[in-house]
Scaffold this motif. Structure first.
Motif, PDB file in Angstrom:
ATOM      1  N   HIS A   1     -34.498 -21.526  28.570  1.00 57.14           N
ATOM      2  CA  HIS A   1     -34.008 -20.318  27.656  1.00 57.14           C
ATOM      3  C   HIS A   1     -34.123 -21.107  26.378  1.00 57.14           C
ATOM      4  O   HIS A   1     -33.779 -22.177  25.986  1.00 57.14           O
ATOM      5  CB  HIS A   1     -32.410 -19.972  27.826  1.00 57.14           C
ATOM      6  N   ILE A   2     -34.370 -20.176  25.205  1.00 59.84           N
ATOM      7  CA  ILE A   2     -34.646 -20.660  23.796  1.00 59.84           C
ATOM      8  C   ILE A   2     -33.514 -21.258  23.315  1.00 59.84           C
ATOM      9  O   ILE A   2     -33.601 -22.268  22.288  1.00 59.84           O
ATOM     10  CB  ILE A   2     -34.947 -19.280  22.831  1.00 59.84           C
ATOM     11  N   ARG A   3     -32.147 -20.980  23.764  1.00 59.27           N
ATOM     12  CA  ARG A   3     -30.967 -21.533  23.388  1.00 59.27           C
ATOM     13  C   ARG A   3     -30.838 -22.990  23.721  1.00 59.27           C
ATOM     14  O   ARG A   3     -29.820 -23.807  22.837  1.00 59.27           O
ATOM     15  CB  ARG A   3     -29.623 -20.583  24.092  1.00 59.27           C
ATOM     16  N   GLU A   4     -31.318 -23.139  24.641  1.00 60.39           N
ATOM     17  CA  GLU A   4     -31.190 -24.758  25.123  1.00 60.39           C
ATOM     18  C   GLU A   4     -32.209 -25.720  24.391  1.00 60.39           C
ATOM     19  O   GLU A   4     -31.916 -26.893  24.742  1.00 60.39           O
ATOM     20  CB  GLU A   4     -31.732 -24.711  26.735  1.00 60.39           C
TER      21      GLU A   4
ATOM     22  N   ASN B   1     -31.983 -13.855  17.338  1.00 59.65           N
ATOM     23  CA  ASN B   1     -30.785 -13.640  18.496  1.00 59.65           C
ATOM     24  C   ASN B   1     -31.015 -14.787  19.597  1.00 59.65           C
ATOM     25  O   ASN B   1     -31.523 -14.482  20.502  1.00 59.65           O
ATOM     26  CB  ASN B   1     -30.971 -12.314  18.962  1.00 59.65           C
TER      27      ASN B   1
ATOM     28  N   ASP C   1     -41.369 -19.502  26.954  1.00 57.89           N
ATOM     29  CA  ASP C   1     -43.087 -18.864  27.403  1.00 57.89           C
ATOM     30  C   ASP C   1     -42.916 -17.509  27.034  1.00 57.89           C
ATOM     31  O   ASP C   1     -43.963 -16.754  26.546  1.00 57.89           O
ATOM     32  CB  ASP C   1     -43.492 -19.195  28.630  1.00 57.89           C
ATOM     33  N   GLU C   2     -41.690 -16.815  27.306  1.00 57.36           N
ATOM     34  CA  GLU C   2     -41.912 -15.308  26.878  1.00 57.36           C
ATOM     35  C   GLU C   2     -42.028 -14.948  25.606  1.00 57.36           C
ATOM     36  O   GLU C   2     -42.404 -14.031  25.062  1.00 57.36           O
ATOM     37  CB  GLU C   2     -40.579 -14.542  27.600  1.00 57.36           C
ATOM     38  N   VAL C   3     -41.019 -15.733  24.621  1.00 57.30           N
ATOM     39  CA  VAL C   3     -41.290 -15.455  23.336  1.00 57.30           C
ATOM     40  C   VAL C   3     -42.715 -15.868  22.782  1.00 57.30           C
ATOM     41  O   VAL C   3     -43.189 -15.231  21.924  1.00 57.30           O
ATOM     42  CB  VAL C   3     -40.260 -16.709  22.356  1.00 57.30           C
TER      43      VAL C   3
ATOM     44  N   HIS D   1     -29.034 -15.468  21.894  1.00 57.71           N
ATOM     45  CA  HIS D   1     -28.502 -15.198  23.080  1.00 57.71           C
ATOM     46  C   HIS D   1     -29.440 -14.197  23.964  1.00 57.71           C
ATOM     47  O   HIS D   1     -28.936 -13.543  25.076  1.00 57.71           O
ATOM     48  CB  HIS D   1     -27.027 -14.754  22.935  1.00 57.71           C
ATOM     49  N   PHE D   2     -30.322 -13.930  23.246  1.00 55.63           N
ATOM     50  CA  PHE D   2     -31.326 -12.881  24.155  1.00 55.63           C
ATOM     51  C   PHE D   2     -31.782 -13.573  25.324  1.00 55.63           C
ATOM     52  O   PHE D   2     -32.333 -14.730  25.162  1.00 55.63           O
ATOM     53  CB  PHE D   2     -32.456 -12.513  23.275  1.00 55.63           C
ATOM     54  N   PRO D   3     -32.013 -12.716  26.346  1.00 54.90           N
ATOM     55  CA  PRO D   3     -32.202 -13.261  27.590  1.00 54.90           C
ATOM     56  C   PRO D   3     -33.933 -13.535  27.638  1.00 54.90           C
ATOM     57  O   PRO D   3     -34.617 -12.961  28.344  1.00 54.90           O
ATOM     58  CB  PRO D   3     -31.847 -12.544  28.629  1.00 54.90           C
ATOM     59  N   VAL D   4     -34.284 -14.486  26.738  1.00 52.85           N
ATOM     60  CA  VAL D   4     -35.894 -14.849  27.021  1.00 52.85           C
ATOM     61  C   VAL D   4     -35.959 -16.334  27.157  1.00 52.85           C
ATOM     62  O   VAL D   4     -35.219 -17.159  26.735  1.00 52.85           O
ATOM     63  CB  VAL D   4     -36.915 -14.521  25.803  1.00 52.85           C
ATOM     64  N   THR D   5     -36.949 -16.752  27.843  1.00 54.48           N
ATOM     65  CA  THR D   5     -37.537 -18.202  28.008  1.00 54.48           C
ATOM     66  C   THR D   5     -38.520 -18.292  26.788  1.00 54.48           C
ATOM     67  O   THR D   5     -39.088 -17.344  26.139  1.00 54.48           O
ATOM     68  CB  THR D   5     -38.120 -18.284  29.292  1.00 54.48           C
TER      69      THR D   5
ATOM     70  N   LEU E   1     -45.418 -15.529  24.543  1.00 57.94           N
ATOM     71  CA  LEU E   1     -46.369 -14.544  25.048  1.00 57.94           C
ATOM     72  C   LEU E   1     -46.020 -13.282  24.055  1.00 57.94           C
ATOM     73  O   LEU E   1     -47.148 -12.357  23.964  1.00 57.94           O
ATOM     74  CB  LEU E   1     -46.137 -14.221  26.429  1.00 57.94           C
ATOM     75  N   MET E   2     -44.912 -13.055  23.355  1.00 58.29           N
ATOM     76  CA  MET E   2     -44.715 -11.690  22.537  1.00 58.29           C
ATOM     77  C   MET E   2     -46.126 -11.883  21.610  1.00 58.29           C
ATOM     78  O   MET E   2     -46.388 -10.751  21.085  1.00 58.29           O
ATOM     79  CB  MET E   2     -43.390 -12.121  21.758  1.00 58.29           C
TER      80      MET E   2
END
Lengths: 281, 268
Positions: free
Chosen positions: B133-136, B85, B93-95, B87-91, B97-98
Motif C-alpha cells: 500500500h502506498i502509505r507503507e 490522499n 502498482d495500481e498507482v 489513505h486511499f486504498p491503492v497499492t 498503472l493509472m
C-alpha cells in the motif's frame, strides 16, 4: 431451514428479497466512489432533493421515475456545477441545493395534506410493498450502473484518487463527473421506494466503509462492498419479516452491525501488527 | 530531407494569466517549452508555480492569453506529495498503472502494461514494493512511485511539482538522473523547486516567478541577488563553487543574540 424458507411462500417477500439485494449491492457499488471522494453527504442530500421532485411529479400527475428522475439528475448536475466554485466547496454546495429542493417537497405537502401518507414509503422505505415493475427498474439500474463502472473502471479510479491530476493524463474529468452524477441520481431514485429517503445515505456509505476497514486494495474494496450490500439486504429482509420492523431500517441496522464487527476486527488486527512490530525490533 | 522539429515549441504560452475566482495568480506569462528542455521553476510559496505547471499540462485553461500545444501531447505529471490522499486504498502498482494510456475500457490491465509498470518500478529501485500500500513507503519511495506513474504515460512532457521536497539526497540524485535520461531522449522536463542550491543551480535553465516571470535563463545568470530579491522578497548572497552558484540567506541582523558575558567572565 423452515425459518429461511417460510417467508418465501409470499410473493411480496420474494420480490422484496430480490429488490433488497439489488438495492444493497447497487448502493454499495456507487457508494464506494462516494466514500472515497469524501462526498458521503451527497447520498443524504440527493435523496432529500429527489423527494422534492417526487412530490412535485405526484402533484403534476407525472410518473414517479420520470419526474423524480429529471429532478434528481438536475439536482446532481447543479451540485456538481456549484461545487466546482472553490469558494463554496462540495459539502456546502450539496447542503444548499438539496435542502432547498427538499423544502420544495415539504412545502408542497403542507399545501395538500391529503396525500401525506403516500409519501411514507418514499421517506422510510417499504420494500415489502414493491411491485414487479419496481424490481425490474432496480434491476435495470443495477445492470446499467455496473456496466458503466466496469467499462470506465480505470478512468473512474484515477478520477477518484487524483481528480486534479487525472485530466493531464488524458482522463475527461468533466464528462466523467457528469456521468457519475447521473449514476448516483439513478441509484438514489431507483432505491428510494425500497430504502427510503432517510436511509439511502446509510446504504451508500456503510458497506463501502466496512469494506475499507478490511482491505487496502481498491478492487477488493469495491467487490467486498457490493457483497456486503447484497448480504445486508438479504439478512435485513429476514429481520424485517420476523421482527416486524421497517425494511429500510432493518437493512441499515444489519449494515451497522457488520460495520461494528469489521471495526473491532480491524482494530485487533492493527494491535497485533503493532505488537509484532515491537517484537521484531 | 528531414525536418528538424527539435526546437519547435511543444507548449507555447503567450501573455497567459490565471485567476482563481477573481484572485489573480499569474499574469503576463510568455514562455515556450521545447523538446529536450530541462527547466526549473523557482519562486516563493503561493507564487503560481503549481498553477503554471497545470496550465502547461492543460489541466487549467488560462483566464487570459493562450496556451498552444503542438498536436496531441502526452503529459506525465508528478504532484506534490502533500496533495496525495495516502489513505486511499491503492497499492504501488495500481498507482503506476493509472498512468497507462493503453486500453481505457474494462477493469483489467494487459500483461504488457503490467510488465512496463514492473520494469519502471524496478529501474527506480522499488520493484520489490509493487504490491505494498502506498502509505507503507518512505517519503523517497513514495516520490519514486509518482515518477513511475508519470513515466508510464510514455510522456513527451514531464511536469513535476516539488519532486525534491522532503526526500533524501540519494532519491534527489536518482530522480535527477532519471530526468536527465529523459531529456537525452528529447523529453521536455519542467519541475518546480524551493531548493536553489541542490536542484535549481544544477539545471541548465531556470525561470524565477512571483505571479509573473521575473527572469529566465541559465542559473549562473539568473540566480543573482537582484533577481532573487525580486522573486522572493528577501536579500540573498551568492558564492560560487565549481562553477555553480550557491545562494545563502543574508540576515540583516543576527538571528541569535550574541552571547553576553556574565559578571564572572564566563559566557552567559
Amino acid at each position: 431451514m423452515d425459518i429461511l424458507a417460510d417467508p418465501f411462500r409470499f410473493e411480496f417477500f420474494r420480490n422484496g428479497m430480490i429488490v433488497a439485494a439489488l438495492a444493497g449491492g447497487l448502493c454499495a457499488m456507487v457508494g464506494t466512489y462516494v466514500v472515497l471522494r469524501n462526498m458521503s453527504y451527497i447520498g443524504h442530500g440527493l435523496s432529500h432533493a429527489i423527494f422534492g421532485g417526487a412530490v412535485a411529479s405526484f402533484l403534476a400527475g407525472i410518473n414517479f421515475y420520470l419526474g423524480a428522475g429529471a429532478w434528481g439528475v438536475t439536482s446532481a448536475l447543479v451540485v456538481n456545477r456549484v461545487a466546482r466554485r472553490r469558494t463554496i466547496g462540495a459539502d456546502a454546495a450539496i447542503g444548499v441545493v438539496t435542502t432547498v429542493s427538499f423544502a420544495v417537497g415539504v412545502a408542497l405537502i403542507s399545501r395538500a395534506r391529503s396525500f401525506t401518507r403516500n409519501f411514507e414509503a418514499a421517506l422510510f422505505g417499504n420494500v415489502l410493498g414493491v411491485e414487479p415493475a419496481d424490481v425490474v427498474i432496480v434491476g435495470a439500474v443495477a445492470v446499467g450502473v455496473a456496466a458503466a463502472i466496469i467499462s470506465f473502471y480505470r478512468p473512474f479510479l484515477f478520477l477518484t484518487f487524483d481528480p486534479d491530476v487525472a485530466e493531464m493524463f488524458g482522463v475527461r474529468t468533466a464528462r466523467l463527473d457528469a456521468l457519475f452524477a447521473l449514476l448516483l441520481a439513478a441509484t438514489v431514485i431507483a432505491t428510494m421506494q425500497v430504502l427510503g429517503v432517510t436511509l439511502i445515505a446509510a446504504a451508500l456509505v456503510i458497506p463501502p466503509v466496512t469494506a475499507r476497514l478490511l482491505t487496502d486494495r481498491f478492487r477488493v474494496m469495491l467487490a467486498l462492498a457490493v457483497v456486503l450490500g447484497i448480504l445486508s439486504g438479504l439478512v435485513g429482509m429476514y429481520l424485517s419479516y420476523y421482527l416486524d420492523i421497517a425494511s429500510g431500517a432493518s437493512i441499515v441496522l444489519t449494515q451497522g452491525v457488520g460495520f461494528a464487527i469489521a471495526y473491532t476486527a480491524s482494530a485487533q488486527r492493527r494491535t497485533h501488527r503493532r505488537l509484532a512490530g515491537v517484537v521484531s525490533h | 530531407m528531414l525536418n528538424d522539429t527539435s526546437s519547435l515549441p511543444m507548449v507555447d504560452l503567450e501573455g497567459v494569466g490565471f485567476a482563481y475566482d477573481q484572485e489573480p495568480v499569474l499574469t503576463e506569462v510568455t514562455m515556450q517549452i521545447t523538446p529536450g528542455m530541462l527547466l526549473g521553476v523557482v519562486g516563493p510559496s503561493g507564487s503560481g508555480k503549481t498553477t503554471l505547471l497545470k496550465l502547461m499540462g492543460r489541466a487549467l485553461s488560462p483566464t487570459i492569453g493562450r496556451v498552444e500545444v503542438s498536436g496531441p501531447l502526452r503529459v506525465g505529471y508528478v504532484p506534490q506529495v502533500e496533495t496525495v490522499n495516502w489513505h486511499f486504498p491503492v497499492t504501488v502498482d495500481e498507482v503506476v498503472l493509472m498512468g497507462s494510456r493503453g486500453r481505457r475500457l474494462g477493469v483489467g490491465y494487459t500483461t504488457s502494461e503490467r510488465r512496463s509498470a514492473h520494469l519502471l518500478l524496478h529501474d527506480l529501485g522499488i520493484g520489490h514494493l509493487e504490491h505494498r500500500h502506498i502509505r507503507e513507503l518512505s517519503g523517497g519511495q513514495q516520490q519514486r512511485v509518482f515518477v513511475a506513474r508519470a513515466l508510464m504515460a510514455d510522456p513527451q512532457l514531464v511536469l513535476l511539482d516539488e519532486p525534491m521536497a522532503g526526500v533524501d539526497v540519494k532519491t534527489r540524485q536518482d530522480v535527477l538522473a532519471v530526468l536527465r535520461a529523459l531529456v537525452a531522449r528529447s523529453v521536455a522536463v519542467v519541475l518546480t523547486t524551493h531548493d536553489l542550491n541542490s536542484v535549481a543551480a544544477h539545471l541548465p535553465e531556470v525561470v524565477c516567478i512571483n505571479h509573473r516571470v521575473v527572469a529566465q535563463g541559465p542559473p549562473a545568470a539568473i540566480l543573482v541577488p537582484d533577481v532573487l530579491y525580486e522573486t522572493f522578497g528577501a536579500e540573498m548572497e551568492l558564492i560560487e563553487h565549481e562553477g555553480h552558484p550557491i545562494v545563502i540567506d543574508k540576515h540583516p541582523e543576527p538571528v541569535i543574540a550574541p552571547m553576553t558575558r556574565r559578571a564572572d567572565g564566563h559566557p552567559g
